[in-house]
Design an enzyme around this catalytic site. Structure first.
Site, PDB file in Angstrom:
ATOM      1  N   ASP A   1     -10.061  80.463 -29.430  1.00 36.10           N
ATOM      2  CA  ASP A   1     -10.915  81.214 -28.521  1.00 36.10           C
ATOM      3  C   ASP A   1     -10.507  80.802 -27.113  1.00 36.10           C
ATOM      4  O   ASP A   1     -10.449  79.608 -26.794  1.00 36.10           O
ATOM      5  CB  ASP A   1     -12.377  80.823 -28.782  1.00 36.10           C
ATOM      6  CG  ASP A   1     -13.339  81.937 -28.488  1.00 36.10           C
ATOM      7  OD1 ASP A   1     -13.114  82.655 -27.505  1.00 36.10           O
ATOM      8  OD2 ASP A   1     -14.319  82.084 -29.238  1.00 36.10           O
TER       9      ASP A   1
ATOM     10  N   ASP B   1     -12.037  85.893 -24.655  1.00 37.95           N
ATOM     11  CA  ASP B   1     -13.480  86.027 -24.443  1.00 37.95           C
ATOM     12  C   ASP B   1     -13.820  86.866 -23.204  1.00 37.95           C
ATOM     13  O   ASP B   1     -13.200  86.701 -22.145  1.00 37.95           O
ATOM     14  CB  ASP B   1     -14.064  84.606 -24.263  1.00 37.95           C
ATOM     15  CG  ASP B   1     -15.542  84.605 -24.036  1.00 37.95           C
ATOM     16  OD1 ASP B   1     -16.279  84.922 -24.979  1.00 37.95           O
ATOM     17  OD2 ASP B   1     -15.977  84.289 -22.901  1.00 37.95           O
TER      18      ASP B   1
ATOM     19  N   GLU C   1     -12.220  90.812 -26.278  1.00 40.37           N
ATOM     20  CA  GLU C   1     -13.512  91.438 -25.995  1.00 40.37           C
ATOM     21  C   GLU C   1     -13.302  92.245 -24.726  1.00 40.37           C
ATOM     22  O   GLU C   1     -13.774  91.892 -23.657  1.00 40.37           O
ATOM     23  CB  GLU C   1     -14.545  90.349 -25.712  1.00 40.37           C
ATOM     24  CG  GLU C   1     -15.350  89.916 -26.879  1.00 40.37           C
ATOM     25  CD  GLU C   1     -16.556  89.107 -26.441  1.00 40.37           C
ATOM     26  OE1 GLU C   1     -17.601  89.233 -27.062  1.00 40.37           O
ATOM     27  OE2 GLU C   1     -16.464  88.332 -25.476  1.00 40.37           O
TER      28      GLU C   1
ATOM     29  N   HIS D   1     -20.983  85.287 -33.418  1.00 37.77           N
ATOM     30  CA  HIS D   1     -21.939  84.292 -32.938  1.00 37.77           C
ATOM     31  C   HIS D   1     -22.886  84.828 -31.863  1.00 37.77           C
ATOM     32  O   HIS D   1     -23.777  84.111 -31.414  1.00 37.77           O
ATOM     33  CB  HIS D   1     -21.168  83.076 -32.412  1.00 37.77           C
ATOM     34  CG  HIS D   1     -20.319  83.414 -31.226  1.00 37.77           C
ATOM     35  ND1 HIS D   1     -19.234  84.275 -31.326  1.00 37.77           N
ATOM     36  CD2 HIS D   1     -20.397  83.071 -29.926  1.00 37.77           C
ATOM     37  CE1 HIS D   1     -18.687  84.430 -30.138  1.00 37.77           C
ATOM     38  NE2 HIS D   1     -19.375  83.702 -29.270  1.00 37.77           N
ATOM     39  N   ASP D   2     -22.662  86.072 -31.420  1.00 38.91           N
ATOM     40  CA  ASP D   2     -23.520  86.663 -30.390  1.00 38.91           C
ATOM     41  C   ASP D   2     -24.477  87.705 -30.960  1.00 38.91           C
ATOM     42  O   ASP D   2     -25.319  88.216 -30.229  1.00 38.91           O
ATOM     43  CB  ASP D   2     -22.659  87.366 -29.320  1.00 38.91           C
ATOM     44  CG  ASP D   2     -21.823  86.398 -28.510  1.00 38.91           C
ATOM     45  OD1 ASP D   2     -22.282  85.261 -28.291  1.00 38.91           O
ATOM     46  OD2 ASP D   2     -20.707  86.774 -28.095  1.00 38.91           O
TER      47      ASP D   2
HETATM   48  C1  BGC Z   1     -19.093  84.954 -25.846  1.00 41.54           C
HETATM   49  C2  BGC Z   1     -20.452  84.347 -25.705  1.00 41.54           C
HETATM   50  C3  BGC Z   1     -20.493  83.591 -24.408  1.00 41.54           C
HETATM   51  C4  BGC Z   1     -20.071  84.496 -23.253  1.00 41.54           C
HETATM   52  C5  BGC Z   1     -19.766  83.701 -22.043  1.00 41.54           C
HETATM   53  C6  BGC Z   1     -19.127  85.990 -24.734  1.00 41.54           C
HETATM   54  O1  BGC Z   1     -18.392  87.057 -24.856  1.00 41.54           O
HETATM   55  O2  BGC Z   1     -18.843  85.527 -27.088  1.00 41.54           O
HETATM   56  O3  BGC Z   1     -20.790  83.513 -26.766  1.00 41.54           O
HETATM   57  O4  BGC Z   1     -21.788  83.126 -24.175  1.00 41.54           O
HETATM   58  O5  BGC Z   1     -18.923  85.235 -23.556  1.00 41.54           O
HETATM   59  O6  BGC Z   1     -18.590  82.992 -22.223  1.00 41.54           O
END
Ligand code: BGC
Length: 543
Positions: free
Chosen positions: A106, A208, A272, A335-336
């Site tokens: 990640d 991320d 993402e 996880h979100d």
């Molecule tokens: C992650 C979250 C994180 C956020 C800030 C998101 O896209 O998946 O878990 O809190 O980015 O890094």
């Protein structure tokens, strides 16, 4: 003794199964109630032999003050002691590779922790060479923030810094300042970090929050969202995120990541890159990498309304929009997001979408515990850890309930730890756990196992074309996966009622049904087929 080198070069495939490990909650070996890398190593056998995964996506393990549980990095070149150290990390890569399991790290490029040395320098003085590594702006004449941008985790996206009298921007927590990706030095350094981990033989990255990575150069206000209902909607929704995220320059930055990983062989990126976007708009993101492969996450399964039509329509459209060489992927949770069994409010439905996910062409992403039917765990206010849930109360935004310890066995704390874990273990762990489900031939884990075993050996599932069928029966979604040699029919009943179906195919042979009540190989009469509520079938048709 000379150090043994990990010589294995693993390549990626369009059908690779990726399993997300949230290391804090996977397996604790140090007895502090928090999972660690050694714990992940100790469970590699399970991932290799039971789930036969091709890769692990490892949520962040870098050095971090853990304000956002690792998504706030204070040193990209170190492993946080909570998880282990670099030696254990190297061992992890080696052991995973020896089982043909790749590692997807990640990578958090949008922001660092405010404890990162770059930010400490940046905030120390306006003239500091690192000042421009972050996004600083002077206040409006009345002292208020430069514009109306909001933080995803509540309040303004701007934090005033007394020392230098300016605001810095943070898309998430104030202790997660956003990096300035318009600065070439930042780009250079971040790409260097990728190389550092690639030299450690990781096989790719999950990027991320890329949709936040670059903001409007003119810092224009976001327009008001006319659909926002105060008190009902998350306050973040009051503006349309036109200028603070999803900017066109995102593509250039992703391209640069692609070039960097392209310096190495056999690497994969998944990002993402969007949050809520139509396939027609994101298809350009599939095309990025000249060498290696990039896919934007496909979160549509998380968002689709529960109807056979919606799923069929989405999949037909997805197929239409992707071209040869694009790698599709299918995500049921992470996880979100609430766990799939809770989001759909039914494990029968969770079985049905697992059947769908594992019989399509593309990469299934399995979030740890999905395969045993883990559900969201109610969290009392006193147990709350996630800063999002704490900051913005009343909208059920906390993510703790879907990050609870993996349920391995009927032992205390579900075999996750010997001590009280950092988040509570689900009360139903005595029923839903790996050990028990392995011994129960009708368990959801065995459904995953059956589907995965079939997927690995079926030429039609790995390589075949996809086409959906015009079924007159409402609530049924049926599709075929076919090569010249093999024809597989998948029938999914989205209704909460029993459905009768008549299909113009001769007899079929059962691979499995979602309830796992029927024997594989048994003949099924397709002229008169009864499907139970939310039941799905995978069938072999005669060619
Ligand atoms: C992650 C979250 C994180 C956020 C800030 C998101 O896209 O998946 O878990 O809190 O980015 O890094």
């Amino acid at each position: 003794m000379p150090k043994q080198k990990d010589k294995k070069e693993l390549s990626w495939g369009i059908n690779d199964i990726i399993y997300q490990v949230y290391p804090r909650s996977f397996q604790d070996t140090t007895g502090n109630g928090i999972g660690d890398l050694q714990g992940v190593i100790s469970r590699l056998d399970y991932l290799e032999k039971v789930l036969r995964v091709n890769a692990i996506w490892l949520s962040p393990i870098y050095k971090s003050p853990m304000k956002d549980f690792g998504y706030d990095i204070s040193d990209y070149y170190q492993v946080d002691p909570i998880f282990g150290n670099m030696k254990i990390f190297n061992q992890f890569v080696k052991e995973a590779h020896s089982r043909n399991i790749k590692i997807l790290m990640d990578f958090v490029p949008n922001h660092t922790s405010d404890q990162h040395k770059w930010f400490i320098e940046s905030r120390s003085a306006k003239k500091n060479p690192k000042r421009n590594w972050y996004i600083w702006h002077k206040p409006k004449p009345d002292g208020s923030p430069p514009n109306n941008w909001l933080s995803r985790f509540g309040g303004s996206a701007w934090q005033f810094d007394e020392k230098t009298g300016e605001y810095y921007m943070h898309s998430f927590l104030p202790c997660q300042p956003d990096l300035n990706w318009r600065n070439p030095e930042v780009r250079k350094e971040m790409n260097k970090i990728l190389r550092f981990w690639l030299d450690k033989k990781v096989d790719g990255f999950r990027l991320d929050a890329v949709y936040h990575i670059i903001k409007d150069a003119k810092f224009r206000d976001n327009p008001i969202n006319p659909r926002y209902i105060p008190g009902h909607d998350d306050p973040y929704r009051q503006f349309l995120n036109v200028y603070d995220r999803g900017r066109p320059e995102t593509l250039d930055i992703l391209n640069q990541f692609c070039d960097t990983v392209g310096e190495y062989k056999n690497k994969f990126l998944v990002s993402e890159v969007f949050y809520k976007t139509k396939i027609s708009e994101i298809k350009k993101y599939y095309k990025l990498c000249q060498k290696g492969q990039h896919s934007p996450f496909n979160f549509n399964f998380i968002r689709l309304p529960w109807s056979a039509w919606a799923y069929r329509n989405f999949l037909d459209n997805y197929k239409e929009n992707l071209s040869e060489g694009d790698w599709p992927n299918f995500v049921l949770g992470n996880h979100d997001r609430p766990r799939v069994a809770s989001r759909l409010e039914s494990r029968k439905k969770a079985r049905l979408v697992a059947m769908l996910q594992l019989t399509l062409k593309g990469m299934p992403f399995i979030y740890y515990g999905e395969e045993i039917g883990m559900s969201d765990v109610p969290i009392k206010p006193s147990q709350q850890k996630d800063p999002w849930g704490k900051n913005v109360s009343g909208f059920d935004l906390g993510r703790d309930s879907h990050r609870t310890p993996m349920q391995w066995s009927t032992k205390k704390y579900a075999g996750f730890s010997k001590t009280k874990p950092w988040l509570p273990v689900a009360r139903n762990y005595l029923i839903f756990n790996v050990k028990k489900e392995l011994a129960d031939n009708k368990s959801i884990l065995n459904l995953y196992n059956n589907l995965i075993n079939f997927r690995k050996k079926s030429e039609a599932i790995t390589d075949g074309i996809y086409y959906s069928l015009d079924i007159r029966t409402k609530d049924i979604f049926a599709y075929v996966r076919e090569t010249t040699k093999e024809k597989i029919l998948i029938i999914l009943n989205f209704a909460s009622k029993r459905k009768k179906l008549s299909l113009p195919f001769s007899q079929a042979e059962l691979v499995c049904n979602t309830y796992l009540t029927k024997k594989s190989g048994q003949k099924i009469n397709l002229n008169k087929l009864y499907l139970r509520p939310f039941e799905g079938y995978v069938l072999k048709l005669k060619k």
